[in-house]
Design a protein around this motif. Sequence first.
Motif, PDB file in Angstrom:
ATOM      1  N   SER A   1      58.052  39.604  38.006  1.00 15.14           N
ATOM      2  CA  SER A   1      58.149  40.429  36.815  1.00 15.14           C
ATOM      3  C   SER A   1      56.963  40.205  35.883  1.00 15.14           C
ATOM      4  O   SER A   1      56.910  40.751  34.795  1.00 15.14           O
ATOM      5  N   PHE A   2      56.011  39.396  36.333  1.00 16.37           N
ATOM      6  CA  PHE A   2      54.862  39.105  35.485  1.00 16.37           C
ATOM      7  C   PHE A   2      53.725  40.078  35.781  1.00 16.37           C
ATOM      8  O   PHE A   2      53.293  40.216  36.923  1.00 16.37           O
ATOM      9  N   GLN A   3      53.277  40.758  34.731  1.00 17.37           N
ATOM     10  CA  GLN A   3      52.191  41.726  34.904  1.00 17.37           C
ATOM     11  C   GLN A   3      50.865  40.985  34.822  1.00 17.37           C
ATOM     12  O   GLN A   3      50.373  40.681  33.743  1.00 17.37           O
ATOM     13  N   ALA A   4      50.281  40.688  35.982  1.00 18.92           N
ATOM     14  CA  ALA A   4      49.034  39.925  35.989  1.00 18.92           C
ATOM     15  C   ALA A   4      47.847  40.803  35.617  1.00 18.92           C
ATOM     16  O   ALA A   4      46.944  40.368  34.915  1.00 18.92           O
ATOM     17  N   LEU A   5      47.847  42.040  36.101  1.00 23.66           N
ATOM     18  CA  LEU A   5      46.774  42.973  35.753  1.00 23.66           C
ATOM     19  C   LEU A   5      47.403  44.306  35.389  1.00 23.66           C
ATOM     20  O   LEU A   5      48.302  44.781  36.069  1.00 23.66           O
ATOM     21  N   ASN A   6      46.914  44.899  34.303  1.00 25.72           N
ATOM     22  CA  ASN A   6      47.520  46.124  33.811  1.00 25.72           C
ATOM     23  C   ASN A   6      46.439  47.197  33.679  1.00 25.72           C
ATOM     24  O   ASN A   6      45.718  47.241  32.698  1.00 25.72           O
ATOM     25  N   ASN A   7      46.333  48.031  34.693  1.00 25.86           N
ATOM     26  CA  ASN A   7      45.438  49.177  34.650  1.00 25.86           C
ATOM     27  C   ASN A   7      44.009  48.789  34.237  1.00 25.86           C
ATOM     28  O   ASN A   7      43.487  49.248  33.244  1.00 25.86           O
ATOM     29  N   VAL A   8      43.402  47.968  35.054  1.00 20.84           N
ATOM     30  CA  VAL A   8      42.077  47.448  34.741  1.00 20.84           C
ATOM     31  C   VAL A   8      41.005  48.293  35.444  1.00 20.84           C
ATOM     32  O   VAL A   8      41.128  48.574  36.635  1.00 20.84           O
ATOM     33  N   SER A   9      39.990  48.701  34.693  1.00 23.15           N
ATOM     34  CA  SER A   9      38.866  49.422  35.300  1.00 23.15           C
ATOM     35  C   SER A   9      37.557  48.802  34.821  1.00 23.15           C
ATOM     36  O   SER A   9      37.385  48.552  33.627  1.00 23.15           O
ATOM     37  N   ILE A  10      36.657  48.574  35.761  1.00 20.30           N
ATOM     38  CA  ILE A  10      35.356  47.995  35.416  1.00 20.30           C
ATOM     39  C   ILE A  10      34.296  48.618  36.325  1.00 20.30           C
ATOM     40  O   ILE A  10      34.554  48.900  37.489  1.00 20.30           O
TER      41      ILE A  10
ATOM     42  N   GLY B   1      46.446  41.058  47.430  1.00 23.51           N
ATOM     43  CA  GLY B   1      46.575  42.507  47.475  1.00 23.51           C
ATOM     44  C   GLY B   1      46.775  43.063  46.079  1.00 23.51           C
ATOM     45  O   GLY B   1      47.004  42.315  45.131  1.00 23.51           O
ATOM     46  N   LEU B   2      46.671  44.376  45.913  1.00 23.67           N
ATOM     47  CA  LEU B   2      46.932  44.951  44.593  1.00 23.67           C
ATOM     48  C   LEU B   2      48.052  45.967  44.710  1.00 23.67           C
ATOM     49  O   LEU B   2      48.343  46.471  45.794  1.00 23.67           O
ATOM     50  N   ASP B   3      48.722  46.227  43.580  1.00 24.20           N
ATOM     51  CA  ASP B   3      49.848  47.158  43.601  1.00 24.20           C
ATOM     52  C   ASP B   3      49.373  48.599  43.437  1.00 24.20           C
ATOM     53  O   ASP B   3      49.876  49.499  44.086  1.00 24.20           O
ATOM     54  N   GLU B   4      48.446  48.791  42.518  1.00 23.05           N
ATOM     55  CA  GLU B   4      47.944  50.134  42.267  1.00 23.05           C
ATOM     56  C   GLU B   4      46.455  50.054  42.024  1.00 23.05           C
ATOM     57  O   GLU B   4      45.939  49.033  41.596  1.00 23.05           O
ATOM     58  N   GLY B   5      45.770  51.186  42.247  1.00 19.98           N
ATOM     59  CA  GLY B   5      44.353  51.250  41.955  1.00 19.98           C
ATOM     60  C   GLY B   5      43.509  51.106  43.199  1.00 19.98           C
ATOM     61  O   GLY B   5      44.021  51.073  44.315  1.00 19.98           O
ATOM     62  N   ALA B   6      42.194  50.997  42.971  1.00 21.94           N
ATOM     63  CA  ALA B   6      41.281  50.923  44.105  1.00 21.94           C
ATOM     64  C   ALA B   6      40.081  50.054  43.743  1.00 21.94           C
ATOM     65  O   ALA B   6      39.731  49.904  42.566  1.00 21.94           O
ATOM     66  N   ILE B   7      39.482  49.472  44.768  1.00 23.56           N
ATOM     67  CA  ILE B   7      38.256  48.713  44.608  1.00 23.56           C
ATOM     68  C   ILE B   7      37.184  49.419  45.431  1.00 23.56           C
ATOM     69  O   ILE B   7      37.402  49.724  46.609  1.00 23.56           O
ATOM     70  N   LEU B   8      36.043  49.686  44.839  1.00 19.58           N
ATOM     71  CA  LEU B   8      34.956  50.350  45.553  1.00 19.58           C
ATOM     72  C   LEU B   8      33.747  49.429  45.577  1.00 19.58           C
ATOM     73  O   LEU B   8      33.333  48.910  44.534  1.00 19.58           O
ATOM     74  N   PHE B   9      33.189  49.239  46.764  1.00 18.60           N
ATOM     75  CA  PHE B   9      31.928  48.521  46.890  1.00 18.60           C
ATOM     76  C   PHE B   9      30.882  49.555  47.268  1.00 18.60           C
ATOM     77  O   PHE B   9      31.035  50.229  48.289  1.00 18.60           O
TER      78      PHE B   9
END
Lengths: 356, 292, 278
Positions: free
Chosen positions: A14-23, A53-61
């Motif tokens: 139930s701990f939100q480690a990352l919340n809609n992070v974009s960089i 792993g991540l729940d939502e979002g994407a990583i682009l290299f």
Amino acid sequence: MSIQVQNVSKMFGSFQALNNVSIDIESGELIALLGPSGSGKTTLLRILAGLEGLDEGAILFDGHNITNVSPKERKIGFVFQHYALFRHMTVFDNVAYGLKVRPRKERPSKEEIAKKVNDLLALVKLENLADRYPSQLSGGQRQRVALARALAVEPKVLLLDEPFGALDAKVRKELRRWLRKLHNEFHVTSIFVTHDQEEALDVANRIIVMNNGKIEQVGTPEEVYEQPNSPFVYDFLGNVNLFKGRLHNGKLTHGQFEINVPTHLDSHDDAIGYVRPHDIHIEKENSNNDTVAATIVHIHLLGPIVQIELKREDIDEYLEAEVTKEHYRELGIKKGDVVYIRPKQLKVFVPEDFSI
Amino acid sequence: MTKSFEAQPEAPLTVNRTATKSYALQESALIKWTFITISLLFLSLFLILPLVSIFVTALEKGWETYIASITHPDALSAIKLTLTVVLIVVPLNAIFGIAAAWVITKFSFKGKNLLITLIDLPFAISPVIAGLIFILLFGAQGLFGEWLYQNDIQIVFAIPGIVIATLFVTFPFVARELIPLMQMQGITEEEASISLGASGFKTFFLVTLPNIKWGLLYGLILCNARTIGEFGAVSVVSGHIRGMTNTMPLHIEILYNEYQFTAAFAVASLMSLLAIITIVIKNFIEWKAEKS
Amino acid sequence: MELTLKKRKRNTIIPGFSLTLGYTMLYLSIIVLLPLSMIFFNTFSMSWSEFFETISHPRAVASYRLTLSTALAAGLMNVVFGTIIAWVLVRYQFPGKRIVDGLVDLPFALPTAVAGIALATLYAPNGWIGQFFDFKIAYTPLGIIIALTFIGLPFVVRTVQPVLQNLGIEIEEASASLGANRLQTFFKVIFPELIPAVITGFSLAFARALGEYGSVVFIAGNMPMETEITPLIIMTKLEQYDYAGATAIATVMLVASFIFLLIINIIQWYTNRKFNQF
């Protein structure tokens, strides 16, 4: 290699480690992920590495979506917080590991591996310790082995988790300088996690300040230090005095202070003013009536900067001020003196800005 | 306010603790030697004398009788059977122990604690009951009894029964040694290995296995000792057929009950030697593990 | 039991979860769970009155009493002497210490049948030790206690020893600096730290003693109502092909062991909570 983090979220239970992070990170940058523990910075780093792993979002290299690509295909070098050296292998074998475990057809020959490892060991100045085991090395040496091991696979991105956390102050300074030098030579995109503001300000060319799983501010060291955009960043980077008062007609009232705040002309609310210790002006005589009297409680006289602890006369609050040694001599003040102070520069945040 | 904490370089001054142990931390010599005497006396009565008596009784009637006892065909076949059981049971439980320790220490999942408890279960069960359950399963009136009879497969009162009952009794040994060890070692070395491009199997053989080798060996030694010595469970399922389904401990029992004390103690002395070797290896492993 | 990764999405890069979990569960089921379920499966094939009659037979009841009391006595013996031995091995230097330390493991390494015949011979009325006593030791409950003490000794020593080793000398120094004498320091500072380990050691030794068979049968004499332990009753019934009766008694033993383990776990949980509160 450039990196895009797009709307990444991650929950642990139930701990939100990352919340809609974009960089957006450009190729060749040296980035510090700065934040208190639990801010999500290590989680973000591990997600970039593919260790998590991540729940939502994407990583682009380099524009390619690698969200579901396994860590071994990401071309990253990861330096673990406590180095994670293979304790049963020599320094040489540790560095050679990433090359030795390649499938047979991609694996360099024994001679090539040996040459490469020796070059790297020379780079980190450990060529004489190749036959040692990790337990026989000092903390700084282990850190350098971990770096050499990560570099051996020729990563496109170097990720470092609290790289200097477990080292003593002197070694830490040295390795900081060395990491910067290494980055200047190799120009590999590098991201390191730290909770130490000084380290981030010193090493990185861009800092990402994180808190509660969100990004608070992104900017160069000067930007985040000189123009913090939130109370959290103000508080987290450097020391700060808080003036908890009320806004009225563009003035912040706090004790006998009435400070002009042209940025908040329409607000009539509780607000907090943030003043860096070096932005507190001290004078011996009351030349102007915008000052407040304060008693000097303690003077800390180490190094070129003099830290002065003050107790305000109007209300029961303490302040910290910093002046240069020359200015301190000019003032000629001592413990117990009553002086007059005013903030030279102050940044106000009203409660809706708050996240602390 | 946040300010980085700069760790101080380690102070060069070290204090030699043992040398400066104060008077207040020591008992009087009288108490010390009383305790040592009590310990040694207790251990003599319960451990040392029994051990000595085994060898003395075994050699009571001279070397010839001793050699004859341990080279008797029944003794030899018991030794052979015991070794066969060891060769099957120890590797199987080792593979299980590694798999169980891997899943328990490298992953988090629901029901993990229950799984750990279930793995320990055989330690809480009497060996006699361990034998009984396999009679109930594979015996003539057991669940699979009819089917086994029709297909002419003999499990209880035969070697497979001995093997499977021993598997049950020694089930937790390797897993129990490995779980705390691997828990302590964490998963960062495996993560490092995989981030450097190694496959799962390479990671296991190059990184995990070298790190757990002493713990694994320790578990194997304990599992081995118990396998060789298991009596209760094997006694239930063996059927006591001489030269066929008698392991060394069962052979000792038969000899003893037939008042062939010298022969019984001769075989017992062989097993005691194995026990002593086990202890020596165990201490060697502990010493090695401590050093690395 | 729901055995899925806590997150459905890939949460770790360590491979082999399904493989190792699947293998562990399969092996556990075949070797332990399925066979063990036979006990309860077979018990249900008896009628309630048959079951009750079997387990409350005077001979069975006498065996429960004997098994429990001797296991308890042996456990307590081991608590006292095991703690002393652990203390001596950690705190004192004396010649032969390493050998003594190694020897403590003998009961783990020595086959129980070997221990059984050795102890029976030693403590028999004409044995090396038995001859010095006016009363019988072997073939009485006393003999059973001796065998069970032998079996359980390493448990207490090996659980208390590491705790003593890791006990910082600082807390003793603190106690002494606050004016406590040696005895006060031991009982007020050291001993409370040892309690959880002592309980663990005792429960391991006790649990082992409850089910022990090999070392006991030789020294017990096996007289019904007097020196017949419960595992032996199961054995006797099996030899008479009375599988139902054997299973009924086994059920009693299993239930008793589980209740005991439960109690110990509760005590452990309680003491851990108490000691870890600060």
